[in-house]
Design an enzyme around this catalytic site. Structure first.
Site, PDB file in Angstrom:
ATOM      1  N   SER A  87       1.409  -7.363  -0.875  1.00  0.00           N
ATOM      2  CA  SER A  87       2.081  -8.393  -0.063  1.00  0.00           C
ATOM      3  C   SER A  87       1.172  -9.546   0.328  1.00  0.00           C
ATOM      4  CB  SER A  87       2.746  -7.782   1.174  1.00  0.00           C
ATOM      5  OG  SER A  87       1.834  -7.620   2.225  1.00  0.00           O
ATOM      6  N   THR A 110       0.831  -1.205   0.000  1.00  0.00           N
ATOM      7  CA  THR A 110       0.000   0.000   0.000  1.00  0.00           C
ATOM      8  C   THR A 110       0.866   1.256   0.000  1.00  0.00           C
ATOM      9  OG1 THR A 110      -1.808  -1.110   1.104  1.00  0.00           O
ATOM     10  CG2 THR A 110      -1.716   1.260   1.384  1.00  0.00           C
ATOM     11  N   THR A 135       1.577  -4.239   4.359  1.00  0.00           N
ATOM     12  CA  THR A 135       1.373  -4.570   5.774  1.00  0.00           C
ATOM     13  C   THR A 135       0.886  -6.008   5.978  1.00  0.00           C
ATOM     14  OG1 THR A 135      -0.898  -3.734   5.699  1.00  0.00           O
ATOM     15  CG2 THR A 135       0.815  -2.183   6.417  1.00  0.00           C
ATOM     16  N   ASP A 136       0.234  -6.586   4.942  1.00  0.00           N
ATOM     17  CA  ASP A 136      -0.488  -7.853   5.162  1.00  0.00           C
ATOM     18  C   ASP A 136       0.408  -9.007   5.610  1.00  0.00           C
ATOM     19  OD1 ASP A 136      -2.909  -6.707   4.634  1.00  0.00           O
ATOM     20  OD2 ASP A 136      -3.012  -7.375   2.553  1.00  0.00           O
TER      21      ASP A 136
HETATM   22  N1  ASP Z   1      -2.657  -5.473   0.724  1.00  0.00           N
HETATM   23  C1  ASP Z   1      -1.638  -4.496   1.076  1.00  0.00           C
HETATM   24  C2  ASP Z   1      -0.292  -5.228   1.096  1.00  0.00           C
HETATM   25  O1  ASP Z   1      -0.063  -5.957   2.009  1.00  0.00           O
HETATM   26  C3  ASP Z   1      -1.967  -3.903   2.383  1.00  0.00           C
HETATM   27  C4  ASP Z   1      -0.999  -2.886   2.884  1.00  0.00           C
HETATM   28  O2  ASP Z   1       0.120  -2.737   2.442  1.00  0.00           O
HETATM   29  O3  ASP Z   1      -1.390  -2.170   3.849  1.00  0.00           O
HETATM   30  O4  ASP Z   1       0.489  -5.074   0.198  1.00  0.00           O
END
Ligand code: ASP
Length: 330
Positions: A66, A20, A99-100
């Site tokens: 991610s 993200t 973050t995932d």
């Molecule tokens: N789906 C995103 C990822 O993990 C979520 C994020 O980065 O907050 O790449």
């Protein structure tokens, strides 16, 4: 500003992997309907001042959401980290990441590199196109940690807190302060570029990590380890079905992590099936599905436990252990 290797300066290398933090939405008001992994790492560094005496260098290792993290990217990321850490003038690394699965990548890198220098993973909960993105401040804080002579090991920096790879978990779906270290608490806070240290930096012994690094680099196929959760009315039939298809599949299951209730307890039906799998040669590990605490061992337990590791981290530990066993190293 990226690639400005100036003489006499120490370097921090920033490795981009997507997420993200590199996401783009159609409008600045949209914090959830974006596409992750769109903005290059060099662009992410534009406008972020390097810490005093530090030259920044950027490298794009991957560009993914991610949630779709793969072993191929983990392998390449670990190799690039090892490459840059070997340079005497490199003070530390920053990895921009979604973050995932951030906590999985952090634990994986700690397990295969056990670095003395800091590897600082950072992320964002809002895309780069947001009205007030959180990425730039997180990157700035991550650079401060990566260039600190005190920092060591793999850590995650988000919303001003520094979390160890061993303890960190994503605990919120939306808040900017989405990560937590549970009982252990953060290692430090970053305040206006300065570190306020709260406890010792995470370290682990170099030797098992060095072996794991070589094994994961050369493994043609990483061991397949599945995670299954214990819950009310849990069945053993999923394990039995996995066992039944073992002979006919190119990727047989070699390990099972059971996301157990409380202090590592399992529904009796799931436990019975897990014991059958273990007797048939499958490595089985219990990890608690509680977000805090650790499994306290009980002498009568017939299935090993993963202590304080969450199910996703226990899976990584078991994969690396299986690689080591298959190579005759354990
Ligand atoms: N789906 C995103 C990822 O993990 C979520 C994020 O980065 O907050 O790449």
């Amino acid at each position: 500003m990226a690639d400005n290797i100036s003489e006499g300066k120490r370097r921090v290398v920033v490795l981009g992997t997507g997420g993200t933090i590199a996401g783009r939405a159609a409008t600045a008001a949209d914090n959830v309907g974006y596409i992750a992994g769109q903005v290059g790492v060099t662009e992410l560094l534009e406008g972020v001042a390097a810490p005093t005496g530090i030259a920044l260098q950027a490298e794009q290792v991957a560009q993914v959401d991610s949630k779709d993290m793969s072993f191929a990217i983990w392998r390449r990321l670990a190799e690039r980290c090892a490459h840059w850490l070997a340079h005497a003038d490199v003070a530390g690394l920053v990895v921009t990441h979604g973050t995932d699965t951030l906590e999985e990548t952090a634990f994986f890198l700690q397990s295969v590199l056990a670095p003395v220098k800091p590897i600082v993973l950072t992320s964002a909960m809002r895309p780069a196109t947001a009205l007030t993105p959180d990425g730039p401040q997180n990157v700035r804080d991550a650079l401060a940690v990566a260039s600190s002579p005190h920092a060591q090991g793999v850590v995650v920096v988000c919303a001003g807190a520094v979390h160890s790879a061993f303890d960190v978990q994503k605990v919120h779906t939306y808040r900017l302060d989405a990560f937590d270290s549970g009982d252990a608490g953060p290692v430090a806070y970053v305040e206006e570029g300065a570190l306020r240290e709260l406890r010792r930096w995470p370290v682990s012994p170099p030797e098992p990590a060095r072996l794991c690094f070589e094994l994961m680099r050369h493994a043609v196929q990483w061991p397949r380890v599945e995670i299954l959760m214990s819950h009310a009315e849990a069945r053993g039939s999923i394990i039995d079905a996995l066992m039944a298809q073992q002979a006919g599949t190119a990727e047989p299951v070699q390990g099972l992590v059971l996301a157990a209730t409380g202090n590592g307890t399992l529904h009796e039906a799931l436990e019975a099936a897990a014991l059958r799998a273990q007797a048939a040669g499958i490595a089985v590990l219990r990890a608690t599905r509680c977000v805090q605490g650790r499994i306290l061992p009980t002498p009568s337990a017939a299935l090993r436990d993963a202590g304080a590791l969450t199910p996703v981290k226990a899976r990584i530990a078991l994969m690396l252990e299986l690689m080591s066993i298959q190579a005759g190293g354990a």
